[in-house]
Design a protein around this motif. Structure first.
Motif, mmCIF file in Angstrom:
data_model
loop_
_atom_site.group_PDB
_atom_site.id
_atom_site.type_symbol
_atom_site.label_atom_id
_atom_site.label_comp_id
_atom_site.label_asym_id
_atom_site.label_seq_id
_atom_site.Cartn_x
_atom_site.Cartn_y
_atom_site.Cartn_z
ATOM 1 N N ALA A 166 0.852 -1.202 0.000
ATOM 2 C CA ALA A 166 0.000 0.000 0.000
ATOM 3 C C ALA A 166 0.879 1.241 0.000
ATOM 4 O O ALA A 166 0.757 2.129 0.851
ATOM 5 C CB ALA A 166 -0.929 -0.017 1.202
ATOM 6 N N SER A 167 1.782 1.295 -0.949
ATOM 7 C CA SER A 167 2.651 2.453 -1.142
ATOM 8 C C SER A 167 1.837 3.575 -1.782
ATOM 9 O O SER A 167 0.642 3.440 -2.027
ATOM 10 C CB SER A 167 3.808 2.064 -2.056
ATOM 11 N N ARG A 168 2.503 4.695 -2.076
ATOM 12 C CA ARG A 168 1.805 5.760 -2.803
ATOM 13 C C ARG A 168 1.194 5.207 -4.083
ATOM 14 O O ARG A 168 0.059 5.510 -4.443
ATOM 15 C CB ARG A 168 2.775 6.884 -3.178
ATOM 16 N N ILE A 169 1.985 4.396 -4.787
ATOM 17 C CA ILE A 169 1.517 3.847 -6.056
ATOM 18 C C ILE A 169 0.399 2.850 -5.817
ATOM 19 O O ILE A 169 -0.640 2.885 -6.492
ATOM 20 C CB ILE A 169 2.676 3.202 -6.828
ATOM 21 N N LEU A 334 13.116 5.762 5.254
ATOM 22 C CA LEU A 334 13.817 4.952 4.270
ATOM 23 C C LEU A 334 13.855 3.470 4.615
ATOM 24 O O LEU A 334 14.146 2.638 3.759
ATOM 25 C CB LEU A 334 15.251 5.481 4.088
ATOM 26 N N ASP A 335 13.532 3.144 5.881
ATOM 27 C CA ASP A 335 13.528 1.733 6.265
ATOM 28 C C ASP A 335 12.366 0.955 5.668
ATOM 29 O O ASP A 335 12.392 -0.267 5.630
ATOM 30 C CB ASP A 335 13.475 1.606 7.793
ATOM 31 N N HIS A 336 11.318 1.664 5.203
ATOM 32 C CA HIS A 336 10.163 0.955 4.636
ATOM 33 C C HIS A 336 9.632 1.597 3.376
ATOM 34 O O HIS A 336 8.496 1.365 2.987
ATOM 35 C CB HIS A 336 9.045 0.843 5.694
ATOM 36 N N THR A 337 10.449 2.418 2.720
ATOM 37 C CA THR A 337 10.047 3.010 1.456
ATOM 38 C C THR A 337 11.131 2.789 0.420
ATOM 39 O O THR A 337 12.266 2.425 0.743
ATOM 40 C CB THR A 337 9.777 4.522 1.588
ATOM 41 N N ALA A 338 10.780 3.055 -0.836
ATOM 42 C CA ALA A 338 11.733 2.879 -1.932
ATOM 43 C C ALA A 338 12.841 3.908 -1.859
ATOM 44 O O ALA A 338 12.657 5.010 -1.355
ATOM 45 C CB ALA A 338 11.013 2.987 -3.252
#
Length: 338
Positions: A166-169, A334-338
């Protein structure tokens, strides 16, 4: 009172600059910043570079930016902000930047938009079997007499679309799927069932998602814990004829296992990212009729680059006005995002 114009330096692939900053965007950048548009750095070495870095307060970066490490920061004592006109800052923003308190912004939220649009288009085309039907029609120059029999499982009515991440994308894909007669399900270890419901999807485990989905679309970041998350076992869970869409990172999938499934013809795939970035010339992925292989184009391409540049200029304008970034990047993210 005149707007303060921070001295800004461009750091990116020099060939990208004219494609990223069109005339209108370049004009607006000059209005909010002191910038030499002819000086574009892809390295922090050289006498002209040293003089420019010494005066720089803001770095406007994009693809091809050099790494901002302790040595680069020592040459840029006035640097206070990095504004990235692209997606992830991980390749070039180092711990030295965070340790110094440099503010970082990224256009990742607007780069997510074309990726989501590409994904939704591929969901619809894949369920309709457009790619296979188009190729068959091209090669035979005839409509199959048993079209509705052979493609009886095609279509976009009451299909299940599995969103991994459930990222931004991923969230944007769920939003764009709302007008269609499709059921989105989502897997994300950080997403609660209530929040998934608010987004318009049902939260499920990853194994269940693979088992029940007609399309599985990957939108998770590349992290140690996500490497090969779609492994041989989970590929085997996918329904016969299901489609895997990967617009995230090639490392999320066991590439050898996926190639075996695709070569056998059991699954379909839309693959925009691979590991390695370009598959070997003898890879079956180039020729399989059940595979659409694209060269990492789901993100901003062509005039979509201008959206990222516009976002970056707006961020510099906010910085110049003393306002916080609209799209900040924090070290802990940054630990859980691209």
């Amino acid at each position: 009172m005149a707007l303060r114009r921070p001295r800004t330096l461009l750091a990116m692939d020099p060939g990208l600059r004219p494609r990223l900053l069109d005339d209108d965007c370049a004009r607006r950048l000059r209005e909010v910043a002191l910038v030499d548009l002819e000086l574009v750095l892809d390295s922090f070495t050289g006498p002209r570079v040293a003089a420019a870095l010494a005066e720089t307060e803001v770095l406007l970066t994009s693809w091809g930016a050099p790494v901002i490490d302790a040595r680069a920061l020592a040459a840029a004592p006035r640097l206070r902000a990095v504004v990235h006109a692209a997606g992830s800052v991980k390749p070039f923003v180092t711990d030295a930047c965070w340790d110094r308190g440099v503010a970082v912004s990224s256009a990742a939220p607007v780069n997510a938009l074309p990726v989501a649009e590409y994904t939704v288009a591929m969901v619809l085309l894949s369920n309709k079997r457009v790619l296979q039907l188009g190729e068959e029609y091209r090669s035979t120059r005839a409509v199959p007499h048993d079209l509705h029999l052979r493609y009886g499982h095609a279509g976009n009515y009451r299909r299940t679309v599995g969103i991994v991440g459930a990222s931004r994308i991923g969230r944007r894909v769920i939003e764009l799927l709302r007008p269609y007669d499709l059921e989105p399900v989502v897997y994300d270890p950080y997403l609660s069932e209530d929040r998934a419901g608010e987004l318009g999807a049902r939260s499920v485990g990853l194994d269940e998602l693979c088992r029940i989905s007609d399309v599985v679309s990957l939108h998770a970041p590349a992290l140690p814990q996500t490497r090969a998350m779609i492994d041989r076992r989970r590929l085997a869970l996918m329904r016969d004829g299901a489609t895997l869409i990967n617009t995230a990172r090639g490392s999320l999938v066991d590439g050898a296992a996926l190639t075996e499934e695709l070569t056998a013809g059991r699954l379909h795939a839309v693959i925009d990212v691979t590991e390695p970035e370009v598959p070997p010339a003898d890879s079956p992925l180039y020729d399989l009729p059940n595979v659409l292989l694209t060269p990492h184009i789901a993100g901003s391409l062509g005039n979509e680059l201008h959206r990222m540049a516009d976002c970056a200029v707006e961020e510099i304008a906010r910085y110049a006005a003393g306002l916080p970034f609209a799209h900040p990047v924090r070290r802990e993210d940054l630990d859980h995002t691209a």
